[in-house]
Design an enzyme around this catalytic site. Structure first.
Site, PDB file in Angstrom:
ATOM      1  N   HIS A  82       0.930  -1.177   0.056  1.00  0.00           N
ATOM      2  CA  HIS A  82      -0.018  -0.098  -0.117  1.00  0.00           C
ATOM      3  C   HIS A  82       0.873   1.354   0.023  1.00  0.00           C
ATOM      4  O   HIS A  82       1.785   1.275   0.542  1.00  0.00           O
ATOM      5  CB  HIS A  82      -0.834   0.024   1.265  1.00  0.00           C
ATOM      6  CG  HIS A  82      -2.077   0.877   1.095  1.00  0.00           C
ATOM      7  ND1 HIS A  82      -2.059   2.266   1.003  1.00  0.00           N
ATOM      8  CD2 HIS A  82      -3.288   0.586   1.046  1.00  0.00           C
ATOM      9  CE1 HIS A  82      -3.205   2.692   1.079  1.00  0.00           C
ATOM     10  NE2 HIS A  82      -4.064   1.873   1.049  1.00  0.00           N
ATOM     11  N   GLY A 163       4.173  21.735  12.052  1.00  0.00           N
ATOM     12  CA  GLY A 163       5.380  20.594  12.218  1.00  0.00           C
ATOM     13  C   GLY A 163       6.641  21.169  11.313  1.00  0.00           C
ATOM     14  O   GLY A 163       6.304  22.295  10.480  1.00  0.00           O
ATOM     15  N   PRO A 164       7.760  20.517  11.606  1.00  0.00           N
ATOM     16  CA  PRO A 164       8.847  20.814  10.980  1.00  0.00           C
ATOM     17  C   PRO A 164       8.982  20.734   9.276  1.00  0.00           C
ATOM     18  O   PRO A 164       8.447  19.502   9.070  1.00  0.00           O
ATOM     19  CB  PRO A 164      10.047  20.369  11.645  1.00  0.00           C
ATOM     20  CG  PRO A 164       9.348  19.006  12.106  1.00  0.00           C
ATOM     21  CD  PRO A 164       7.938  19.654  12.629  1.00  0.00           C
ATOM     22  N   PHE A 167      11.941  15.987   6.845  1.00  0.00           N
ATOM     23  CA  PHE A 167      11.371  14.640   6.937  1.00  0.00           C
ATOM     24  C   PHE A 167      12.124  13.689   7.925  1.00  0.00           C
ATOM     25  O   PHE A 167      13.152  13.316   7.410  1.00  0.00           O
ATOM     26  CB  PHE A 167      10.971  14.182   5.456  1.00  0.00           C
ATOM     27  CG  PHE A 167      10.059  13.342   5.360  1.00  0.00           C
ATOM     28  CD1 PHE A 167       8.907  13.366   5.480  1.00  0.00           C
ATOM     29  CD2 PHE A 167      10.520  11.811   4.955  1.00  0.00           C
ATOM     30  CE1 PHE A 167       7.791  12.616   5.077  1.00  0.00           C
ATOM     31  CE2 PHE A 167       9.535  10.903   4.767  1.00  0.00           C
ATOM     32  CZ  PHE A 167       8.120  11.181   4.985  1.00  0.00           C
ATOM     33  N   TRP A 171      10.044   8.073  11.504  1.00  0.00           N
ATOM     34  CA  TRP A 171       8.719   8.332  11.517  1.00  0.00           C
ATOM     35  C   TRP A 171       7.984   8.964  10.424  1.00  0.00           C
ATOM     36  O   TRP A 171       6.731   8.658  10.078  1.00  0.00           O
ATOM     37  CB  TRP A 171       8.082   8.452  12.693  1.00  0.00           C
ATOM     38  CG  TRP A 171       8.584  10.143  13.125  1.00  0.00           C
ATOM     39  CD1 TRP A 171       8.446  11.136  12.359  1.00  0.00           C
ATOM     40  CD2 TRP A 171       9.247  10.696  14.354  1.00  0.00           C
ATOM     41  NE1 TRP A 171       8.862  12.411  13.079  1.00  0.00           N
ATOM     42  CE2 TRP A 171       9.619  11.840  13.968  1.00  0.00           C
ATOM     43  CE3 TRP A 171       9.756   9.801  15.443  1.00  0.00           C
ATOM     44  CZ2 TRP A 171      10.233  12.733  15.131  1.00  0.00           C
ATOM     45  CZ3 TRP A 171      10.489  10.483  16.350  1.00  0.00           C
ATOM     46  CH2 TRP A 171      10.520  11.863  16.172  1.00  0.00           C
ATOM     47  N   GLY A 172       8.656   9.460   9.324  1.00  0.00           N
ATOM     48  CA  GLY A 172       7.982  10.111   8.374  1.00  0.00           C
ATOM     49  C   GLY A 172       7.190  11.342   8.523  1.00  0.00           C
ATOM     50  O   GLY A 172       7.373  12.052   9.424  1.00  0.00           O
TER      51      GLY A 172
END
Length: 562
Positions: A82, A163-164, A167, A171-172
């Site tokens: 997936h 968020g920053p 990447f 945890w992506g």
């Protein structure tokens, strides 16, 4: 009604049951949240979790789950069929009960802000929560997947909503949003070929396929005036689809997301796959629902297949769901239990309560005959009304199936559907009447030591008694609608069933008169004169109309019998 919102986070782990359990444990640790379904997939290496709760509780549970997933899942090691971009790949909110789109969007923003600020995970908002409408589509955000986002996130147009703009390789990133109810639906084919299955997916999905000069998949794309590839639209609106091979089942599937089940319901998607597969010499053998569905989804599917059979749609919800399961082959790969897969049934089972409707006939009569006052006359009256509507529905169904009456099928089917609706409404009032009486008893049991307690007790008794009068009035109003059904059946229905119409009319009349007695006994103790007068007037009018309609139907019954 209680505010309820559904949350369906997808986690990039479908094989390690210990990790999955730890994530679901933190969801269940939040008061006010009910975990409805956990659906792991080994080939996809992905788990779809479904839970519901009040908005604040749902946001808290989602945050804890995302935090736990970031701790336990390492995306550097993740492989699966997936598409994915993070440990918590996607986390949508879906309004269920008494929650507006605006409230759901506020939930998504609150969650996104916390995840971005406290967990330092890049968050993108999608669908109805999207701030940048060019990024509202999940597949657009997720393009390039986990591996591609290390560079993608550096581009100004891909700065996260929260968020920053970095990447994290462990945890992506996460996509949070608000959407309509989406059904993840897989159709099984009798092949192992991903290429051929993907051809079926391209046939049915809304986006279709790129048009080529020679009509082959490998041919040169045809471009429009702007140099963009021309697409051949697929068969279905609001459908995303791909083909994949599922190792544990040993088959290939057309995996679809149905994003508008009103316009493209389950059976329409199923039949489109049947048609597309047959053109390529393949056969659909069944299908599966990933996660959970609303009850309406399966009820409508049952009616769809009955229409195709040219048969009456006016059967019980239970039978409609069973027809849907068999027609769609939902139990081909593993047992399909509606109590576990249908949202409304799962919520009901999670909230244990004493329901009269769960009793068999003998238990109901035994409970009525003992020394407790509920169920009493009000519940029995509602049950008689349900039986009257049921007999009208029986005659409609028998007439719909009568040989030589094919031209009347839709007419009788429509009436049979209305009969089922009336029956279900009246059955729900069997429980509601008993519950209303119990509330009166609770009010009488309140403390009455101080003057303040006495005032509160008196007010509670008044309000509970009003409700106890309103419920049987609702029984009267609902049952009176059965006369239209019975009137049509006495004139147009199968002559062999005329006695059943007569019994249905008698049951309806008894229901209305019995419910009237229950309204009157509760009105007698009320102090609110305006309320008493208004309800008494309604009772008299419904009773008078009932007698007139009953006599008219009964005369026809007697004349046809005589």
């Amino acid at each position: 009604m209680q505010k309820l919102i559904e949350c369906v986070p997808n986690f990039s782990e479908g094989r390690d049951l210990n990790i999955i359990r730890q994530i679901t444990d933190v969801i269940e640790s939040v008061d006010g949240v009910s975990l409805l379904d956990v659906d792991p997939g080994a080939s996809t290496n992905r788990t779809v979790v479904t839970f519901v709760g009040e908005p604040d509780a749902a946001v808290e549970a989602a945050f804890r789950a995302i935090k736990k997933a970031a701790e336990l899942i390492d995306m550097r090691k993740h492989k699966g069929a997936h598409p994915r971009m993070g440990a918590t790949d996607v986390c949508p909110f879906i309004p269920v009960s008494s929650v507006t789109w605006e409230e759901a969007i506020e939930c998504a923003n609150r969650l996104g802000k916390r995840v971005g600020e406290e967990l330092k995970i890049p968050v993108y908002l999608y669908e109805k929560a999207a701030k940048d409408k060019t990024r509202s589509n999940l597949s657009v955000i997720r393009a390039g997947e986990y591996e591609g986002f290390f560079e993608k996130i550096k581009q100004p147009e891909w700065k996260p909503d929260f968020g920053p703009a970095v990447f994290n390789e462990k945890w992506g990133g996460t996509v949070i949003g608000v959407r309509d109810f989406l059904v993840a639906y897989n159709v099984n084919l009798n092949t192992k070929s991903v290429r051929r299955t993907n051809s079926v997916a391209l046939d049915v999905r809304e986006q279709g396929r790129v048009k080529t000069g020679d009509g082959t998949p490998w041919g040169k794309p045809v471009l429009d005036a702007n140099g963009e590839p021309v697409r051949i639209p697929g068969m279905l609106k609001h459908v995303k689809a791909i083909g994949w091979f599922v190792k544990e089942y040993g088959i290939a599937q057309v995996s679809m997301n149905l994003t508008n089940i009103e316009e493209t319901p389950l059976p329409v998607a199923f039949d489109a796959c049947v048609e597309a597969a047959a053109k390529r010499g393949m056969r659909v053998t069944g299908s599966e629902i990933v996660g959970m569905v609303p009850k309406k989804c399966l009820v409508d599917a049952g009616r769809y297949f009955l229409r195709k059979q040219r048969w009456s749609e006016g059967v019980s919800q239970e039978e409609l769901i069973e027809i849907a399961i068999r027609s769609l082959g939902l139990d081909e790969l593993k047992p399909f239990d509606p109590k576990e897969k249908v949202i409304e049934f799962k919520i009901e089972s999670a909230e244990p309560r004493n329901s009269i409707l769960r009793m068999n006939l003998r238990e109901f009569c035994n409970e009525t005959s003992n020394d407790s006052p509920a169920p009493g006359g009000g519940s029995v009256a509602a049950l008689m009304g349900a039986l009257g509507a049921s007999l009208g529905g029986m005659v409609a169904n028998l007439s719909a199936g009568k040989r030589g009456w094919d031209d009347k099928l839709q007419y009788f089917s429509d009436w049979a559907v209305k009969a089922q609706q009336l029956k279900d409404e009246l059955l729900s009032l069997v429980d509601e009447d008993a519950a209303a009486f119990n509330k009166v008893m609770e009010a009488f049991g309140l403390p009455k030591e101080s003057a303040e307690e006495k005032r509160a007790r008196t007010a509670a008794i008044e309000e509970a008694t009003k409700r106890a009068a309103e419920v049987p009035l609702k029984v009267m109003e609902t049952a009176s609608k059965s006369y239209d059904l019975l009137s049509e059946m006495v004139d147009e229905g199968n002559p062999a069933s005329i006695s059943d119409v007569g019994v249905g009319a008698l049951a309806t009349r008894a229901c209305i008169e019995g419910a009237a007695l229950n309204v009157r006994i509760n009105l007698a103790t009320l102090k609110d004169e305006k309320f008493r007068t208004a309800l008494a007037d309604k009772v008299r009018k419904i009773s008078t109309d009932s007698e007139t309609k009953f006599k008219k139907i009964n005369q026809v019954v007697e004349s046809k019998l005589g």
